[in-house]
Design an enzyme around this catalytic site. Structure first.
Site, PDB file in Angstrom:
ATOM      1  N   CYS A 144       0.801  -1.228   0.000  1.00  0.00           N
ATOM      2  CA  CYS A 144       0.000   0.000   0.000  1.00  0.00           C
ATOM      3  C   CYS A 144       0.829   1.272   0.000  1.00  0.00           C
ATOM      4  O   CYS A 144       0.301   2.361  -0.217  1.00  0.00           O
ATOM      5  CB  CYS A 144      -0.964  -0.009   1.178  1.00  0.00           C
ATOM      6  SG  CYS A 144      -2.042  -1.459   1.222  1.00  0.00           S
ATOM      7  N   HIS A 193      -2.874   6.888   2.438  1.00  0.00           N
ATOM      8  CA  HIS A 193      -3.391   5.651   1.853  1.00  0.00           C
ATOM      9  C   HIS A 193      -4.789   5.402   2.395  1.00  0.00           C
ATOM     10  O   HIS A 193      -5.050   5.529   3.599  1.00  0.00           O
ATOM     11  CB  HIS A 193      -2.464   4.487   2.197  1.00  0.00           C
ATOM     12  CG  HIS A 193      -3.092   3.151   2.006  1.00  0.00           C
ATOM     13  ND1 HIS A 193      -3.725   2.777   0.835  1.00  0.00           N
ATOM     14  CD2 HIS A 193      -3.217   2.089   2.866  1.00  0.00           C
ATOM     15  CE1 HIS A 193      -4.197   1.546   0.970  1.00  0.00           C
ATOM     16  NE2 HIS A 193      -3.903   1.114   2.185  1.00  0.00           N
ATOM     17  N   ASN A 198     -10.359  -0.073  -0.193  1.00  0.00           N
ATOM     18  CA  ASN A 198      -8.903  -0.078  -0.092  1.00  0.00           C
ATOM     19  C   ASN A 198      -8.348  -0.718  -1.364  1.00  0.00           C
ATOM     20  O   ASN A 198      -8.525  -1.915  -1.592  1.00  0.00           O
ATOM     21  CB  ASN A 198      -8.481  -0.871   1.152  1.00  0.00           C
ATOM     22  CG  ASN A 198      -6.971  -0.934   1.342  1.00  0.00           C
ATOM     23  OD1 ASN A 198      -6.209  -0.748   0.404  1.00  0.00           O
ATOM     24  ND2 ASN A 198      -6.548  -1.233   2.562  1.00  0.00           N
TER      25      ASN A 198
END
Length: 327
Positions: free
Chosen positions: A125, A249, A283
């Protein structure tokens, strides 16, 4: 005795900047109610836990490479850069189903970029921030003139659909940025690192499915990431009050809000715009930061000339952040 030859060195542009952004998501929208039909969950539980309202899932025949091609082409169009001008393609990802061939060379060929340096980069990520840092340094060193950085993931291929702790979070998509030379700095130094002693907090269960110790990752992110973001500002010679847009993120809305709160406590403005793309995109790992930025630019919540602070974090545990100016 023969004198040793001197190796010639090259120098690049004085600085680097971002020239354009692009993104792509698959068409299929999956709501929390949709997930409640296949696992023990509900809309309110998911919103309270991670802040997600809906996300996008690719179909079985859609590939990570397909998402990357679409996002990369969109970024080039936004930048007004022809594929033939790009000499380097960096493709951060952690869900490419094969190690060989890599995604980057395939994507470059399909976009029409002739014979670039092309490589994948896996920092999970944190991948986009890693890739942006590498691209900026390559341009300043003279190893590249224009680079295309594409964070792309098909996380639904790596998630157990019955695992409600993880299946509610992850989604598919891609985000990209074009990076070129500049006389004035447009990208600050990358501040990166890792906490390898915590590697077991996120891993591939049975070599197939993403698994994470959610509460432990949450505690790490809410305590360690804001200081890293502040270090990135210090490296760029900026103060928290200089930042217009914060893009962490998009892992969990509660983590994003915690980072923003800590930065405001250190002097960030109350009118700081904070990315919340997690609500409608889920995500998407290395795709989340460039995708969120592209969506914010299109919505008008982030504009040309804004100072952006981006910080990525995830499996490894890896982290990276930098400040940059929006094109």
């Amino acid at each position: 005795m023969t004198a040793r030859p001197t190796l010639r060195q090259q120098t690049g542009a004085p600085a680097a900047r971002i020239l354009g952004f692009g993104s792509h998501q698959p068409d299929r929208v999956v709501t929390n109610d949709d997930l409640s039909q296949v696992m023990d969950t509900n809309d309110q539980w998911i919103r309270d836990r991670v802040g997600i309202i809906e996300r996008r899932f690719g179909d079985k025949d859609e590939l990570l490479v397909d998402f990357a091609v679409a996002a990369g082409a969109a970024a080039l169009a936004d930048a007004g850069v022809e594929p033939s001008e790009v000499d380097t393609l960096i493709l951060p990802n952690c869900t490419m189903p094969t190690q060989i061939p890599n995604a980057a060379a395939q994507v470059a060929a399909r976009i029409g970029i002739p014979n670039p340096g092309a490589f994948d980069l896996n920092a999970a990520c944190a991948g986009f921030c890693y890739g942006l840092g590498v691209a900026s340094d390559l341009i300043r060193a003279g190893s590249a003139k224009k680079a295309l950085v594409i964070g792309a993931e098909k996380l639904t291929d790596a998630v157990d659909p019955t695992d409600r702790a993880n299946a509610i979070i992850f989604a598919d998509g891609a985000g990209a940025a074009v990076v070129g030379g500049s006389d004035e700095p447009g990208i600050g130094p990358v501040v990166w690192g890792s906490a390898g002693e915590l590697v077991d907090l996120i891993y591939m269960r049975d070599g197939k499915y993403i698994y994470q110790e959610g509460q432990s990752v949450f505690r790490w992110a809410t305590t360690q990431i804001a200081p890293i973001a502040l270090r990135a500002l210090e490296a760029a010679g900026l103060q928290p009050s200089d930042v217009d847009v914060l893009v962490p993120h998009q892992a969990n809305l509660r983590i994003v809000e915690s980072i923003a709160k800590k930065l405001r406590a250190k002097g960030a403005r109350e009118d700081l715009v904070v990315a919340d793309d997690i609500k409608y995109s889920g995500n998407t790992s290395s795709a989340s930061i460039p995708m969120a930025i592209d969506h914010m630019r299109k919505a008008g919540t982030a504009k040309s000339g804004d100072v952006v602070l981006a910080v990525g974090f995830g499996a490894g545990l890896s982290y990276a952040g930098q400040a940059f100016i929006l094109p």
